[in-house]
Design an enzyme around this catalytic site. Structure first.
Site, PDB file in Angstrom:
ATOM      1  N   TYR A  80       0.804  -1.211  -0.014  1.00  0.00           N
ATOM      2  CA  TYR A  80      -0.026   0.155  -0.062  1.00  0.00           C
ATOM      3  C   TYR A  80       1.123   1.379  -0.100  1.00  0.00           C
ATOM      4  CZ  TYR A  80      -3.376   3.336   1.576  1.00  0.00           C
ATOM      5  OH  TYR A  80      -4.499   4.371   1.297  1.00  0.00           O
ATOM      6  N   PHE A 132      -8.844  20.513 -24.406  1.00  0.00           N
ATOM      7  CA  PHE A 132      -9.214  18.986 -24.624  1.00  0.00           C
ATOM      8  C   PHE A 132     -10.843  19.022 -23.522  1.00  0.00           C
ATOM      9  CE2 PHE A 132      -9.762  14.714 -23.203  1.00  0.00           C
ATOM     10  CZ  PHE A 132     -10.055  14.139 -24.575  1.00  0.00           C
ATOM     11  N   THR A 133     -11.541  18.361 -23.842  1.00  0.00           N
ATOM     12  CA  THR A 133     -12.804  18.239 -23.250  1.00  0.00           C
ATOM     13  C   THR A 133     -12.739  18.228 -21.811  1.00  0.00           C
ATOM     14  OG1 THR A 133     -13.120  15.824 -23.621  1.00  0.00           O
ATOM     15  CG2 THR A 133     -14.168  17.331 -25.376  1.00  0.00           C
ATOM     16  N   ASP A 222       0.376  19.079 -21.148  1.00  0.00           N
ATOM     17  CA  ASP A 222      -0.214  17.954 -21.194  1.00  0.00           C
ATOM     18  C   ASP A 222       0.476  17.129 -22.123  1.00  0.00           C
ATOM     19  OD1 ASP A 222      -2.105  15.841 -21.885  1.00  0.00           O
ATOM     20  OD2 ASP A 222      -3.777  16.881 -22.011  1.00  0.00           O
ATOM     21  N   LYS A 265      -2.552   6.778 -22.870  1.00  0.00           N
ATOM     22  CA  LYS A 265      -2.008   6.983 -24.273  1.00  0.00           C
ATOM     23  C   LYS A 265      -0.734   6.908 -24.020  1.00  0.00           C
ATOM     24  CE  LYS A 265      -5.533  10.323 -25.540  1.00  0.00           C
ATOM     25  NZ  LYS A 265      -6.204   9.794 -26.698  1.00  0.00           N
ATOM     26  N   ARG A 388     -15.894  14.540 -32.815  1.00  0.00           N
ATOM     27  CA  ARG A 388     -15.261  15.446 -32.376  1.00  0.00           C
ATOM     28  C   ARG A 388     -15.768  16.858 -32.901  1.00  0.00           C
ATOM     29  NH1 ARG A 388     -12.153  13.667 -27.871  1.00  0.00           N
ATOM     30  NH2 ARG A 388     -14.439  13.986 -27.521  1.00  0.00           N
ATOM     31  N   PHE A 454     -21.252  14.435 -24.787  1.00  0.00           N
ATOM     32  CA  PHE A 454     -21.108  13.422 -25.745  1.00  0.00           C
ATOM     33  C   PHE A 454     -20.874  12.001 -25.423  1.00  0.00           C
ATOM     34  CE2 PHE A 454     -16.633  13.331 -24.574  1.00  0.00           C
ATOM     35  CZ  PHE A 454     -16.475  14.334 -23.879  1.00  0.00           C
TER      36      PHE A 454
HETATM   37  N1  F0G Z   1      -5.573  15.501 -22.178  1.00  0.00           N
HETATM   38  C1  F0G Z   1      -5.560  14.744 -23.504  1.00  0.00           C
HETATM   39  C2  F0G Z   1      -4.622  15.464 -24.632  1.00  0.00           C
HETATM   40  C3  F0G Z   1      -6.358  13.731 -23.905  1.00  0.00           C
HETATM   41  O1  F0G Z   1      -6.389  13.279 -25.097  1.00  0.00           O
HETATM   42  C4  F0G Z   1      -7.012  13.076 -23.000  1.00  0.00           C
HETATM   43  C5  F0G Z   1      -7.834  11.704 -23.097  1.00  0.00           C
HETATM   44  C6  F0G Z   1      -7.126  13.488 -21.547  1.00  0.00           C
HETATM   45  C7  F0G Z   1      -6.218  14.621 -21.431  1.00  0.00           C
HETATM   46  C8  F0G Z   1      -7.694  12.788 -20.295  1.00  0.00           C
HETATM   47  O2  F0G Z   1      -7.198  11.606 -20.046  1.00  0.00           O
HETATM   48  O3  F0G Z   1      -8.671   9.848 -20.521  1.00  0.00           O
HETATM   49  O4  F0G Z   1      -6.700   9.521 -18.794  1.00  0.00           O
HETATM   50  O5  F0G Z   1      -8.572  10.684 -18.369  1.00  0.00           O
HETATM   51  N2  F0G Z   1      -8.115  11.488 -24.343  1.00  0.00           N
HETATM   52  C9  F0G Z   1      -8.872  10.280 -24.765  1.00  0.00           C
HETATM   53  C10 F0G Z   1      -9.715  10.483 -26.103  1.00  0.00           C
HETATM   54  C11 F0G Z   1     -10.211  10.041 -23.507  1.00  0.00           C
HETATM   55  O6  F0G Z   1     -10.138   9.390 -26.398  1.00  0.00           O
HETATM   56  O7  F0G Z   1      -9.068  10.917 -26.519  1.00  0.00           O
HETATM   57  P1  F0G Z   1      -7.824  10.508 -19.366  1.00  0.00           P
END
Ligand code: F0G
Length: 481
Positions: A80, A132-133, A222, A265, A388, A454
């Protein structure tokens, strides 16, 4: 994955790996596909895997792992506190980024939550090349604003600019002059997700960092899509062509105060975290990890994933490994261009992006062309992409629609997952659909959640266009799936 020349002159990306574990796939008939997309409310997030042939929704958490990663998972230490796995991961990050501190988080957006809670207040402005979203949602939730400063070329669909994700440096400087006191940090997204996986140049990254530091503010990267961006810096930027991937990475990280990432990723695993040079910054964020993620030596991640991530990060320093994605994406993009299908150019990272605005100009933005195209591509080929465009935007505070600057259908190519014949199949079905594009109509919301709509929103087609598409498919393909 070097570009290996074929004797016949064909231009085909050649894999430098072999497949050793496979997953069985099904391709259901077109009638079932039409039914499945209706059951999913025309939202590809709500499709079930049994109905999907090529899952091009995302490259997140679905990249193929290496034999070495799987082997490393077997020696994970699940203590842990004080886990040896955590030490190995922190050491690997130190080796690559030269960062002394690491805060683990269960995925990228959890890292964004920690950053936003630490630095964003009501009225804060967070400049970035592009949003990013999830990033934007965390900032606006706390009353902050996102200011997008990507160069004009960035949102041009067709271009030959090698670094469409670059910041407009003049606008960044002007923003600091006018409102610098409201800016806690500048976020660099390398590369940009929502505008087609387009990279930034090393020169631009360094210039942004210099401006931000001149104003005494923080630079946050990022790095979720950094591996593709590293490939593009190495192959497209004159001043970097003699640098190794490791050297380019270090040149970037030396200029950053904070580097956060989705390890779904970057690193071919699942998880995330924040790498930091400075102790004081680390301490400002640290307490949020045990409060929201888990103890400091796992942060909500499985230790097996952390072991795989450490190996995956090391493999990311290998040019052969990181070139597979961009080369496959380039193959798909170039073939679609050759066939006259409108796509984002030049090819970027992450996936191939269809331009819904030109693919189906008859569908108004208020009827969600990128969402409609996602449904149509699924019906045509059992291929799941991701909208997108406007559906991925949030409504304005007054409830009006925020029309996206680009309407794209992203067809992600998770790294080392698909074969070239599968990519060729996708190209073929997209070309068929393009030749029948007049049949495609729009969508309208029937269930619309107020945030991140979405993910869970449900939509209906505005007419019977999907039935007509199925009939056209049967006419052209006979009994074929
Ligand atoms: N920043 C970028 C540039 C991303 O592409 C993503 C995730 C995140 C942050 C958030 O990371 O999913 O680990 O919480 N992109 C995914 C996509 C969801 O399908 O493009 P996460």
């Amino acid at each position: 994955m070097p570009e290996i020349q074929f004797y016949t002159g064909e231009n085909i990306p050649l894999e430098l790996h072999k497949v050793r574990i496979v997953q069985k796939l099904d391709l259901v008939p077109v009638e079932r596909r039409a039914e499945a997309i209706a059951e999913a409310g025309n939202n590809t997030f709500l499709l079930k895997n049994k109905d999907i042939y090529l899952d091009m929704l995302t490259d997140s958490g679905v990249n193929a792992m290496s034999d070495r990663q799987l082997a490393a998972m077997m020696v994970a230490d699940d203590s842990y506190a004080g886990s040896a796995t955590f030490t190995r991961l922190t050491d690997k990050l130190k080796e690559i980024f030269d960062t002394d501190y690491f805060l683990p988080a269960h995925q990228g957006r959890a890292a964004e939550n920690i950053l936003a809670m630490t630095f964003v207040q009501k009225g804060s402005i967070i400049p970035m090349n592009y949003h990013f979203t999830t990033t934007k949602a965390h900032i606006t939730r706390l009353g902050g604003y996102v200011e997008e400063l990507v160069i004009d070329e960035g949102i041009k669909i067709e271009s030959d600019h090698p670094f469409k994700g670059n910041f407009d440096l003049e606008r960044l400087e002007d923003l600091f002059k006018e409102k610098g006191d409201r800016i806690p940090f500048v976020r660099i997204e390398a590369g940009t997700n929502l505008i087609g996986g387009q990279p930034l140049s090393l020169e631009n990254i360094e210039a942004v960092a210099d401006i931000v530091h001149r104003y005494g503010k923080l630079v946050v990267m990022d790095a979720s899509l950094l591996q593709d961006n590293l490939y593009f810096i190495k192959t497209r930027e004159e001043k970097a062509k003699d640098l190794s991937i490791r050297e380019i990475t270090r040149r970037i990280s030396d200029k950053m105060d904070i580097i956060y990432f989705s390890a779904r990723k970057l690193g071919f695993a699942r998880g995330g975290g924040i790498a930091i040079h400075d102790k004081e910054l680390y301490l400002r964020m640290r307490e949020l990890v045990p409060m929201f993620e888990g103890f400091l030596t796992y942060g909500g991640m499985s230790v097996r994933e952390m072991e795989a991530m450490a190996v995956g990060l090391e493999e990311t320093m290998d040019f052969d490994v990181i070139s597979q994605g961009p080369l496959f994406i380039k193959y798909m993009t170039d073939e679609l261009v050759r066939l006259g299908v409108p796509v984002v150019t030049p090819a970027g990272g992450l996936g191939c992006h269809l331009d819904a605005t030109r693919f189906i100009p008859q569908v108004r933005q208020e009827e969600y062309p990128a969402g409609a195209l996602a449904a149509a591509v699924y019906i045509a080929g059992g291929i799941r992409g991701m909208e997108r465009g406007t559906i991925s935007e949030q409504r304005e505070e007054d409830g009006s629609e925020h029309l996206a600057s680009v309407e794209l259908l992203r067809l992600a190519l998770p790294r080392r997952v698909f074969t070239l014949s599968q990519v060729k199949y996708a190209i073929d079905r997209i070309k068929w659909l393009y030749d029948h594009r007049d049949l495609i109509g729009g969508l309208r919301f029937v269930e619309e959640p107020s945030s991140l709509r979405f993910f869970f929103g449900r939509l209906d087609p505005v007419s019977d266009w999907q039935d007509r598409l199925v009939r056209a498919f049967r006419k052209d393909f006979g009994e074929s799936l």
